[in-house]
Design an enzyme around this catalytic site. Structure first.
Site, PDB file in Angstrom:
ATOM      1  N   SER A 584      61.337  30.529  46.624  1.00 52.32           N
ATOM      2  CA  SER A 584      61.699  31.763  47.324  1.00 52.32           C
ATOM      3  C   SER A 584      62.849  32.227  46.855  1.00 52.32           C
ATOM      4  O   SER A 584      63.127  32.536  45.781  1.00 52.32           O
ATOM      5  CB  SER A 584      61.659  31.425  48.802  1.00 52.32           C
ATOM      6  N   ASP A 672      50.012  34.225  50.107  1.00 50.05           N
ATOM      7  CA  ASP A 672      51.502  34.215  50.351  1.00 50.05           C
ATOM      8  C   ASP A 672      51.800  35.683  50.721  1.00 50.05           C
ATOM      9  O   ASP A 672      51.602  36.565  50.082  1.00 50.05           O
ATOM     10  CB  ASP A 672      52.482  34.333  49.165  1.00 50.05           C
ATOM     11  N   HIS A 704      53.323  31.057  51.780  1.00 45.82           N
ATOM     12  CA  HIS A 704      54.395  31.007  51.042  1.00 45.82           C
ATOM     13  C   HIS A 704      55.084  29.786  50.872  1.00 45.82           C
ATOM     14  O   HIS A 704      55.836  29.282  50.128  1.00 45.82           O
ATOM     15  CB  HIS A 704      55.660  32.022  52.087  1.00 45.82           C
TER      16      HIS A 704
END
Length: 740
Positions: A584, A672, A704
């Site tokens: 991320s 996601d 995610h």
């Protein structure tokens, strides 16, 4: 020094399997005290654990009971009472206030083409006394079992249960669909379907908003009450239509319910890991249906907890907008007067004694028996500690500071018995218990192990303190704020170690010093691992969090590299064998490092990477963060300007991808909602076109965080293989051939 012996595929898998077997604690509950004929006391301790089962490719849950003997001042003895047993299909469970009853929400697979059913059960010691088929009652859709909205709350009278479910949605069908009415649903006079059951024509494809990543099945929550004696369910009325209710509990007199209500107008933004959404603490009177706001009008609140005497309500409060996670206030409401005070305020600059509150969930049972003190766990720099809060004196005592364990979590506090779990990077979770002493005498606490686990050999860890240089720009406090990094290392006999650098995601998150099987496995493979808590991480004060605003892609990148350089100077690490492993926003930082120092890192493995900021505006469930991270104002009606897009693009790694030379592994989930998988696909194509070694792993059901036993194991295996292969330590199978 002899070169390390390469591992076979089977040995690599067995290493991960071995370290994944260590279970973690998810819940605990104490039974009432029983006095023995000799005057001593004991109580039962019920615990729930979870463990990865690689053979079944799922997380299994199991329970185990213990006996705790104490004299009211200390724990005399603790030990297991029976063996473990697996828990099947339980979604939620909760003991009644007296401990005599237990409520269980259970899922039951449907037969043939039938849908899965949900049952709400009531158990009385060793027998089931009620089993209500909620699906058959058809009052609502599925019951929520998540940590954001979900609850299962007993009334004080132990006659009713309160929970949250998805609102029943009217049936919808095509304009051109025609079929006979279902048996039992027609009007006796006309033979046509009842008006309330009649399908809505032409609305089967109407879009219904949800609450984003991990909450895609949560759209319109409703509060529901089960009358245990009457076997009936009612959906509560009187909640304003602009609110989504959750985290509910009963008022002290059982005549109303207290709940958190999130504003969802004009539309819903992603809620998971976002404590900055507008919400309030409300009280709904069940008789008059009057809904009263108890907290501030414009704030973000959550996690209400009622004291044992029913006189005080604790909850967490934060500011709206800005960073998605932040330092929170601890607020307390006196029930009779409705007066609210701030017990603990936002901490701008941390002190040795207290760095602020960053948890988004208070433990379900956090109050001491005196209804004055409460215990909670929260990050304090790179640790997670247990804090005791005196709500009258507004003081904080750190109960676990300086302990050898780096992460403490409170499971329950009942009758002044504290049950907690603790772990460290080299120590899987252990179960411990202690008696909370009277006010003013809390330290030192003497924890008694209930279920202790041995440390994992071959792993050491330390905390590195990093002080960034003064840049001469911006407030001096922001330039001199220290941050930390956790260094996990193999035995010194294997030095110098190759180093895997891991900046965390978020960016408002933190790597605390807890047990992480994948990081422990990397150490056992011969890598040192650097977990970087750059400025902007939780646990270091609100000023540190705010310092990252307008500086993403710059300050966080510089901090990570500074931590690397300091570690290389002070520790037995190989400066020519460096790799990046991140996800991320951490992947966003890693990509910037690859572009700014193309020959510095030899390998990189990324999960759910952020690479193109402007492209996220229309694809992420949190578009507001794209503006806030760059210091730009956000409003629901805002549309991007050309200048905004240009600023975002120049801060995006994709704009500098032409400089990347390091081999990159990408792992993404097709579902996601926070960072579109198209970000990774775009990056994959750019790198491949430029001849950079790149590989893309695509998980069709992944979100995610890419959770799930099978997914996590596959990602570890591929990432470990990638790092070993490109750091000059080939991973060889039994035939001695390089893996593809």
């Amino acid at each position: 020094m002899e070169p390390p012996v390469p591992l076979s595929v089977e040995e690599m898998a067995e290493l991960y399997r071995e370290l994944s077997r260590h279970p973690g604690l998810s819940a605990a509950c104490l039974g009432p005290d029983i006095t023995t004929q000799y005057g001593g006391k004991y109580c039962s301790l019920y615990t729930e654990w979870s463990q990865r089962d690689l053979a079944r490719a799922e997380n299994i849950k199991f329970c185990r009971q213990y006996l705790i003997f104490h004299d009211g001042a200390s724990v005399v003895y603790s030990g297991p009472a029976g063996t473990c047993s697996e828990i099947k299909d339980e979604l939620l469970s909760r003991e009644s206030p007296s401990g005599a009853l237990k409520a269980v929400l259970r899922k039951v697979p449907g037969k043939e083409k039938e849908k899965e059913k949900q049952f709400l059960e009531v158990w009385d010691q060793n027998r089931k006394v009620k089993s209500i088929d909620l699906t058959a009652l058809d009052k609502h859709s599925s019951v929520y079992d998540d940590d954001q909205f979900g609850c299962l709350a007993w009334s004080h009278s132990e006659t009713h249960l309160l929970y949250v479910a998805e609102k029943k949605r009217p049936k919808a069908e095509s304009f051109f669909q025609s079929k006979a009415p279902e048996l039992g649903t027609s009007d006796e006079d006309t033979g046509h379907p009842k008006k309330e059951d009649a399908p809505l024509k032409g609305e089967q494809f109407v879009y219904h908003e949800d609450w984003g990543e991990t909450l895609s099945t949560r759209s319109v929550p409703v509060l529901c009450i089960l009358d245990i004696e009457g076997n009936s369910v009612s959906v509560l009325e009187g909640i304003p239509e602009h609110l989504s209710p959750g985290q509910a509990l009963w008022s002290p007199d059982d005549r109303g319910v207290v709940f958190v209500g999130w504003w969802h107008e004009p539309f819903r933004l992603g809620l998971s890991a976002c404590s900055n959404r507008r919400s309030g603490i409300f009280h709904l009177d069940l008789a008059s249906r009057r809904c009263e706001l108890l907290s501030a009008e414009r704030s973000a609140t959550c996690s209400p907890r009622l004291s044992p005497d029913g006189q005080r309500l604790l909850y967490l409060e934060g500011d709206l907008g800005g960073p998605h996670r932040q330092c929170l206030r601890l607020r307390m409401l006196t029930w009779q007067t409705r007066q609210t005070v701030t017990v603990l305020d936002v901490v701008q600059e941390p002190t040795e004694a207290f760095a602020g509150l960053y948890t988004e969930v208070l433990p379900p049972r956090c109050w001491a028996a005196d209804s004055r003190r409460a215990v909670l766990g929260t990050p304090q720099r790179s640790r997670t500690d247990l804090l005791l809060v005196d709500t009258e004196a507004a003081t904080v005592t750190n109960l676990t500071a300086g302990s050898s364990e780096g992460c403490w979590e409170l499971l329950t506090l009942q009758w002044d018995l504290l049950v907690a779990t603790c772990s460290a990077p080299h120590h899987p979770p252990s179960l411990v218990v202690t008696v909370l002493p009277p006010a003013g005498q809390e330290l030192p606490l003497f924890w008694v192990p209930v279920e202790d686990t041995p440390t994992v050999p071959g792993i050491t860890w330390k905390t590195l303190t990093v002080r960034p240089p003064c840049s001469g720009q911006g407030p001096a406090a922001h330039d001199t704020q220290v941050f930390e990094a956790l260094l996990l290392s193999p035995p010194d006999s294997m030095a110098p170690h190759p180093l895997v650098v891991c900046p965390h995601g978020g960016p408002c998150a933190v790597f605390d010093a807890r047990w992480r099987p994948s990081m422990a496995a990397l150490c056992r493979l011969g890598f040192a691992v650097l977990l970087v808590n750059y400025r902007g991480s939780l646990g270091f004060g609100q000023a540190s969090i705010n310092s990252l605003l307008s500086h993403v892609g710059e300050q966080d990148v510089a901090d990570t590299q500074l931590a690397v350089e300091q570690a290389l100077c002070s520790e037995p690490l190989d400066p020519h064998q460096l790799a990046l492993l991140a996800g991320s926003h951490g992947a966003f930082i890693a990509l910037h490092l690859l572009a700014s120092q193309p020959k510095r890192y030899q390998a990189c493995a990324l999960r759910s990477p952020v690479s193109n900021l402007p492209a996220l505006l229309g694809t992420s469930d949190i578009p507001d963060w794209r503006y806030a991270s760059l210091g730009l104002p956000y409003s629901f009606e805002r549309v991007p300007h050309a200048e905004d897009m240009a600023t975002m693009l120049m801060r995006s790694p994709i704009a500098h991808a032409g400089r990347v030379q390091t081999p990159v592994l990408l792992c993404v989930g097709a579902r996601d909602r926070r960072v579109s998988p198209m970000q990774a696909l775009e990056l994959y194509r750019v790198l491949r076109a430029r001849g950079v070694p790149v590989r893309l792993l695509w998980y069709p059901e992944g979100g995610h965080v890419l959770a799930g036993v099978e997914t996590e194991a596959d990602i570890f295996g591929n990432c470990a293989h990638w790092l070993l292969r490109h750091l000059g330590q080939p991973w060889q199978g039994k035939t001695g051939q390089h893996s593809p």
